[in-house]
Design an enzyme around this catalytic site. Structure first.
Site, PDB file in Angstrom:
ATOM      1  N   ARG A 268      -7.337   6.997   4.416  1.00 30.34           N
ATOM      2  CA  ARG A 268      -7.215   6.934   2.713  1.00 30.34           C
ATOM      3  C   ARG A 268      -6.432   8.397   2.411  1.00 30.34           C
ATOM      4  NH1 ARG A 268      -6.799   2.453   0.755  1.00 30.34           N
ATOM      5  NH2 ARG A 268      -8.935   2.051   0.914  1.00 30.34           N
ATOM      6  N   HIS A 275       1.301   2.604   0.267  1.00 30.11           N
ATOM      7  CA  HIS A 275       0.670   2.996   2.004  1.00 30.11           C
ATOM      8  C   HIS A 275       2.099   3.267   2.788  1.00 30.11           C
ATOM      9  CE1 HIS A 275      -2.938   1.266   0.807  1.00 30.11           C
ATOM     10  NE2 HIS A 275      -2.995  -0.067   1.547  1.00 30.11           N
TER      11      HIS A 275
HETATM   12  N1  HSE Z   1      -7.406  -2.859   2.381  1.00 32.94           N
HETATM   13  C1  HSE Z   1      -6.411  -2.383   2.045  1.00 32.94           C
HETATM   14  C2  HSE Z   1      -6.720  -0.683   1.595  1.00 32.94           C
HETATM   15  C3  HSE Z   1      -6.039  -3.122   0.674  1.00 32.94           C
HETATM   16  O1  HSE Z   1      -8.243  -0.556   1.657  1.00 32.94           O
HETATM   17  O2  HSE Z   1      -5.988  -0.275   1.453  1.00 32.94           O
HETATM   18  C4  HSE Z   1      -5.942  -4.422   0.584  1.00 32.94           C
HETATM   19  O3  HSE Z   1      -5.090  -5.083   1.688  1.00 32.94           O
END
Ligand code: HSE
Length: 368
Positions: A268, A275
């Site tokens: 993250r 993303h």
């Molecule tokens: N699981 C993904 C995340 C988001 O935590 O970024 C949803 O698919």
């Protein structure tokens, strides 16, 4: 006659992006929407400039059974409970879902039509009625490199992700900004002091980052000015569930048999809703770069090749450039030192659009 479509979870982040896209695509002229609520049945429906009945009860089985299609962005607990209840009650309408709860069941198909339309067609012909959106990282990866799989060039894929706060949730997005605000307030005086060095500034920032007052209720830890190399819970072999999804969902979406290994480390970072992924691909053979670029470009109509130059990369291959768009740029495409079958590339995609709402919207259009 218009199909009746129950819409659940439309107030949430994915749901509201979906409703916006449905408006842009003028889908509301072609369906009779039944907006449902888990907590406010009877309250007015959202104002979309069309006549809508009051909110229906999302937990009422007969309400859902009285529709042709259910679209849920309400979350896994809701899907697990209500999907089972309506199917038990004999509902044979389509169930379109954003949550992961029904994704890996044998009787559901993961929808990503620019990549797996044939898999979706076969599932529908075989009577499958549960259409589930994939994990955002997986869908965005396949929108970028689906063409390479189609050519059967891929031996394995390793993807290192840079995942946005939106993937964690709306509270986490707000908290990321609150963290930025807290850090900027803590550093303001030092920043204005012409005598303070960059290291003075860093020390002030790090003290605030680790201090008691840093807001971390939603994220659990500082994300602003840091990163979090763990997403979701742990599973076997030292992997996280997010990393496990990469393998199982990619293979289910593509209908691969035998499976192709997809693995990596999910992280993250402090971007808001895009993303990004740094991808290493082991090809089955040495394919020339121009052929690779051509095939990547043909992956989907939204896949864009970014020339591997500093200018183009920094202009087009960043969350700042891609946020809020349907573009799937793929860049930094080059062979790696390990050998001519090792391909490196980088891709970015909006986690709420192609990562979540868009495949659901298109499945709805396809079923209508
Ligand atoms: N699981 C993904 C995340 C988001 O935590 O970024 C949803 O698919």
């Amino acid at each position: 006659m218009n199909k009746r479509v129950a819409i659940v979870g439309w107030r949430g982040m994915v749901g509201s992006v979906l409703v916006d896209r449905m408006r842009e695509e003028q889908l509301f002229s072609h369906i009779d929407p039944v907006f449902c609520s888990t907590s406010q049945a009877g309250a007015p429906a959202p104002d979309l400039g069309i006549d809508l009945p009051p909110l229906a009860d999302a937990y009422d089985v007969s309400t859902l059974c009285d529709t042709d299609i259910v679209v849920s962005c309400q979350g896994g607990d809701y899907s697990t409970r209500m999907h089972e209840e309506v199917r038990k009650a004999g509902y044979r309408g389509a169930w379109i879902d954003a949550a992961s709860a029904l994704r890996m069941r044998n009787d559901s198909v993961i929808v990503l039509d620019p990549v797996n339309q044939p898999v979706m067609d076969r599932a529908r012909a075989a009577g499958v009625v549960d259409y589930i959106g994939g994990n955002c990282t997986v869908s965005l990866l396949l929108m970028a490199i689906g063409g390479l799989f189609r050519q059967q060039w891929v031996e394995w894929v390793s993807t290192m992700t840079y995942q946005a706060a939106s993937g964690a949730g709306a509270r986490q997005m707000r908290e990321l900004i609150a963290q930025m605000d807290h850090l900027s307030a803590a550093c303001r005086a030092t920043l204005k002091d012409p005598g303070a060095s960059a290291l003075d500034l860093e020390r002030t920032l790090s003290a605030a980052l680790r201090g008691e007052a840093m807001p971390t209720e939603a994220l659990g830890h500082p994300l602003a000015a840091s990163l979090l190399p763990w997403i979701d819970r742990g599973v076997e072999h030292g992997a996280t569930r997010e990393e496990w999804k990469g393998h199982v969902e990619c293979n289910k979406i593509l209908g691969n048999d035998p499976e192709i290994p997809v693995d990596g480390i999910c992280v993250r970072v402090g971007s808001m809703r895009c993303h990004a992924q740094a991808v290493t691909i082991k090809l089955r053979q040495d394919v020339p770069l121009d052929e690779i670029e051509h095939v990547l470009h043909e992956s989907t109509p939204w896949t864009r090749i970014v020339p591997n130059t500093r200018e183009a990369t920094l202009e087009k291959l960043t969350p700042a450039a891609v946020s809020g768009t349907l573009d799937i740029p793929v860049g930094r495409i080059h062979k790696l030192r390990m050998g001519p079958e090792y391909l490196g590339l980088f891709t970015v995609g909006d986690q709420l659009l192609w990562g979540a709402a868009e495949p659901l919207l298109r499945t709805l259009q396809w079923l209508l």
